[in-house]
Every structure is written in structure tokens, then in C-alpha cells.
Design an enzyme around this catalytic site. Structure first.
Site, short mmCIF file in Angstrom:
data_model
loop_
_atom_site.label_atom_id
_atom_site.label_comp_id
_atom_site.label_asym_id
_atom_site.label_seq_id
_atom_site.Cartn_x
_atom_site.Cartn_y
_atom_site.Cartn_z
N GLY A 248 190.85 -27.80 -30.32
CA GLY A 248 192.21 -28.42 -30.54
C GLY A 248 192.64 -28.97 -31.61
CB VAL A 252 194.32 -33.21 -28.66
CG1 VAL A 252 193.47 -32.92 -27.59
CG2 VAL A 252 195.73 -32.98 -28.49
N GLY A 253 191.67 -34.42 -30.43
CA GLY A 253 190.35 -34.40 -30.56
C GLY A 253 189.74 -35.81 -30.74
CD GLU A 270 183.87 -25.85 -33.61
OE1 GLU A 270 184.65 -25.99 -34.98
OE2 GLU A 270 182.53 -25.84 -33.69
CB CYS A 304 191.12 -23.18 -35.88
SG CYS A 304 189.56 -22.08 -35.51
#
Length: 518
Positions: A248, A252-253, A270, A304
């Protein structure tokens, strides 16, 4: 006949997708609660309603976790090669459903049909990889400094692994984690993106067939679709989930990492990428241009590993700019279900708005939009999610260039002098996922791959930033999170490491020559 009618009569039924679906499952059983908000899923391809999903409640989550814990006690005792056999069968079943599942990925997420099928193929490939891996969960032996002692390390299953996946790869990222974790002896809990829950439901039903055929217990592969503020937070704080693998955004990570770290859980992160291709003055442009264009516009810039920055030597800058504008002018933009189209829609209108804001900021900071950026309207673009991919002349220090905008915006950045300067520009962002250089100069290539070169987790020569193979470890450095998934020895993250020493002699010598007589 409308596209939606074809879908209703076709692959939705093949995959067991109903007009109303439940949001949590332990394999073959579905919790049928309807107390939480219903998600209504519309396709970005045409704006049509596809189906709805009842989100899971906290009670549903608890039921799932109880089944998962019970299943782990059984699953971890099955020999790894036998677990690999189950994964092999899942790969076979995915082959049977590759066409309909690929079409659902395309219709629900918006990527091209070729990419939709490719994503399912990636799932199949990782199943094949995991089957072989099930016989290679190796440890090393070491020589002890003490006589008549033997030392070795080994790996044991962790428990229940939480997999939080993003909308842009709605099924492949789950498989990278779940198939590897499964052969390692772990059970899995999947929380997919609320933007693409139908593909997750379809996969859960495909896997359920294999579980049923092999008389395996509920709880090996689990699914919970729910709000981040309720079940999501509950998961992050749950000590019964020793490993959280999250794909994400960086924001958020960061939150997930902090929550899980407080309980000393493990994470695989990731997160964002701000990927660059360097075009040296020694680049083969005939080879480079297709890689640049696919890297920048594939999946409508929502990978990504999307190419976001193109760092071009000043001697070829104008030539490259003209070539790219011509190439972009020939792109076919339209429904992703039509294989002749190059670019499909963004996932939703919020993403369209974010792209427009990014372009405005780029111009405000001194950038120049030299192609595209418009929102497309009219026949074929009724969903409001279609845009023209944009090319923007910019500088690396622009705030918007330093950020990851999940949209097809390619920033052109000029560099002078030798490749060291280009590498410095490339590395001067907080993200560190994928990177590439195009050059026919061996010294430039080797410098780029050396410890003074690219600081990214993935560094390529004469191929683009996008489209990694499953055989290598996938992941990045810095604010990309440092995690690794998929190939190489990434499997070690899904197991706990143990060092063992065996004394097969009759004495008890201590390490470091310590004497302790009693």
C-alpha cells in the site's frame, strides 16, 4: 448487448460472484452476517454496477481467527512437500479459471485484459515456484568451536500470516505471500482492498475447491473484507498474527508498522515507489522507448513499479522528448476489455482528481505539461475514469516530483555530465523500489549496479522498471519499506529461525573457553 450483460451471463457466474456477496470466509464456509455497510462495486471501465459485498463484522473476524488458529495446528504438521502438493493443485485450478479470473481483474480494477490474464499467470507461476520450494526449506550446518558438538539452523512455521493487498494487483500480491507462506506451514488471512473485493472472493472460491477435494480443514486460507477502522485496526493489534505483509501507500504502511512493532510483530512492507529510468548518452533508444512507455502508462500508471521519472542526458534530451510525444500520440485509450487498447481507466474518480491536482502543482512549481493530462469524456468514457497519460518537463526537487502520484504522469528531468550525476538525481527521493538505466557502456552499467549506484531494491540494465519476474526477491528500500516477497530466499520471512546445538560427547565444554567447575 451491453458489456455488463455479457459479464452477468459470463465470467461472473463462472467465478461464483452473486449480485450480493458475503465478506468473510474460512475456506469453504462464509459468514453470512449483513450488519456492516454494504460495498457497492462499480467498474471503472464503464461505470456499471457489478455486485455488492457485505463487509465483515468484528464478530466475523473473531470466528475466522478461531478457525485459522485451529487449522494451523493441523497444517503445520503436514510435511512441507505435501503442503506443496496442495499448492500445486491450486495452480492447476487457477489455470482452469485463468480466463474468467483475468477478465474479472480487468473489469473490476481497470487494467488491460492482457495485464489481467498476466496477473493470473503470475499466480500460477508463483504456485509452481512454491511447489519446488516446499522441498528446499533449507538450513545451514556450522562447525562448532567445541569438540563433539554439531550446530545447525532450521526454520519453523510462524502461525497465521496477515496479507493486506492493494487494488492495483488485486490477486497476484496475495499469491506471492499466500503460496509461499502455505508451503512454509503457515495459514493465511487475506484483507483485500475495498476497491477490488470481488476478485478476492473469486480466488477464495477457487481455492476452496482444492481444500474440499483434499478434505482439508477450514481456516487454512481465510478472507476478511472490512473497514480499516474496525477489523483492519483489530488485525494490526492482534498478537495471533505474528507477521503482517502489507502492500500500500507509505502513509498506510507507516501506521501499520508502528502498530505491529509495538507488539513486536514482524512486517513485510511493500510501499510507495518513485521509480526512475536513466537514459545515458550511450542508450539504445530503439530499445528504451517501448520500455519507458509501458513502464509509464501500463496499468494506467497504477503500479508500484511504474516509471515516474525519466532522467535524460542533455545531449539527447530534445530527441527523446520528441520521440515520446510521438509515441504517446499513438496510444489507444479505451475499455481495457478491448485488447487493441494500450491504456485503460484509473481505478476511480478520486484517482482522476489526484492526477489533476498533481499536474496543477507541477505547473505551479515551474513544470511544463508537454503532452496529455486531460480527463476524457464522451462515448466510451462514461465512467469518468479515463485520462490521457501526461508528459511533464520538471526538476527532481519539485515537491510533487518527490511524491508518488498513482497515475500516468511521466516527469522528464535533464542531467549533465557523467552517469554519477544521473544516479545522484535518481537516488534523491525518499522511495527506493525499482530503477533502471539504458546504456551500452559497460562501465556505466557496472557503476549503476555497484554499491555507489542505484539505492533501490530493484536495479535493471537495459530493461524498464516495471514487470518484475517472480523468481527474484521483490521489494525496496527507504520509505518503500524494506520488505521482500516472491522469489529468491524471501520465504525466510514467513518462518521463525532457530539455531540448534547438539553435544554428542561426554563432556560439557563452554563456548569462549569459559571455565565453570562445580
Amino acid at each position: 448487448m451491453s458489456v455488463n450483460t455479457v459479464l452477468d451471463l459470463g465470467f461472473l457466474k463462472q467465478l461464483g460472484i452473486d449480485q450480493k456477496n458475503y465478506g468473510s470466509s474460512t475456506g469453504q464456509e462464509w459468514n453470512e452476517s449483513t450488519t456492516e455497510k454494504e460495498l457497492n462495486i462499480h467498474s471503472p471501465a464503464d461505470g456499471n454496477f457489478i455486485a455488492s459485498v457485505y463487509q465483515a463484522s468484528e464478530q466475523d473476524y473473531e470466528k475466522v481467527m478461531q478457525k485459522a488458529q485451529s487449522a494451523f495446528e493441523t497444517w503445520k504438521m503436514i510435511p512441507a512437500p505435501k503442503r506443496g502438493e496442495i499448492v500445486r493443485q491450486i495452480g492447476v485450478k487457477l489455470r482452469e479459471y485463468k480466463d474468467p479470473l483475468g477478465r474479472l481483474v480487468t473489469y473490476e480494477m481497470g487494467k488491460s485484459l492482457q495485464e489481467g490474464w498476466g496477473e493470473v499467470q503470475e499466480m500460477i507461476d508463483i504456485c509452481d515456484f512454491a511447489v519446488g520450494l516446499s522441498r528446499q526449506l533449507y538450513g545451514f550446518t556450522m562447525h562448532s568451536e567445541r569438540p563433539r558438538h554439531r550446530m545447525y539452523d532450521q526454520y519453523h512455521p510462524l502461525g497465521c500470516v496477515l496479507i493486506i493487498s492493494a487494488f492495483n494487483f488485486p490477486v497476484a500480491v496475495w499469491s506471492w505471500n499466500a503460496m509461499i507462506a502455505a508451503v512454509c506451514g503457515d495459514v493465511c488471512l487475506w484483507k483485500p482492498s475495498s476497491k477490488t473485493p470481488l476478485t478476492a472472493i473469486a480466488v477464495q472460491k477457487i481455492v476452496a475447491m482444492v481444500l474440499k477435494e483434499n478434505n482439508l480443514p477450514e481456516g487454512i486460507f481465510n478472507l476478511v473484507i472490512g473497514k480499516g477502522s474496525t477489523v483492519g485496526e483489530k488485525m494490526l493489534n492482534d498478537k495471533r498474527l505474528p507477521l503482517v505483509s502489507l502492500t500500500g501507500s507509505t502513509s498506510v504502511g507507516r501506521h501499520a508498522y508502528e502498530v505491529v512493532a509495538k507488539r513486536f510483530g514482524k512486517t513485510i512492507m511493500e510501499l510507495g515507489g518513485n521509480n526512475a529510468i536513466i537514459l545515458s548518452e550511450n542508450a539504445d533508444l530503439k530499445m528504451a522507448v517501448p520500455a519507458i512507455v509501458f513502464g509509464a502508462v501500463g496499468t494506467a500508471g497504477q503500479r508500484c513499479t511504474t516509471t515516474r521519472r525519466l532522467i535524460i542526458h542533455e545531449s539527447i534530451y530534445n530527441k527523446v522528448k520528441d520521440i515520446l510525444v510521438k509515441a504517446y500520440s499513438g496510444l489507444k485509450i479505451g475499455t481495457p476489455l478491448e485488447q487493441s487498447n494500450h491504456v485503460g481507466p484509473l481505478v476511480d474518480k478520486d484517482s482522476v482528481n489526484q492526477m489533476q491536482k498533481a499536474l496543477e502543482l507541477a505547473v505551479k512549481e515551474g513544470g511544463k505539461v508537454i503532452f496529455g493530462g486531460e480527463v476524457l469524456n464522451g462515448e466510451g468514457y462514461e465512467s469518468g475514469c479515463y485520462v490521457k497519460p501526461a508528459i511533464v518537463e520538471a526538476e527532481n526537487h519539485f515537491e510533487i516530483v518527490q511524491e508518488e502520484t498513482f497515475a500516468p504522469i511521466l516527469y522528464l528531468i535533464k542531467y549533465k555530465g557523467d552517469v554519477k550525476n544521473a544516479i545522484e538525481i535518481q537516488n534523491n527521493v525518499v522511495q527506493g523500489l525499482s530503477s533502471a538505466i539504458f546504456t551500452l557502456n559497460l562501465r556505466e552499467a557496472e557503476e549503476y549496479l555497484s554499491h555507489v549506484g542505484s539505492d533501490c531494491g530493484i536495479a535493471n540494465v537495459n530493461i524498464g522498471t516495471s514487470g518484475a519476474e517472480i523468481g527474484g526477491a521483490f521489494g525496496g528500500e527507504k520509505e518503500t519499506g524494506g520488505g521482500r516477497e516472491s522469489g529468491s530466499d524471501s520465504w525466510k520471512a514467513y518462518m521463525r529461525r532457530q539455531t540448534n546445538t547438539i553435544n554428542w560427547g561426554s563432556d560439557l565444554p563452554l563456548a569462549q573457553g569459559i571455565k565453570f567447575d562445580i
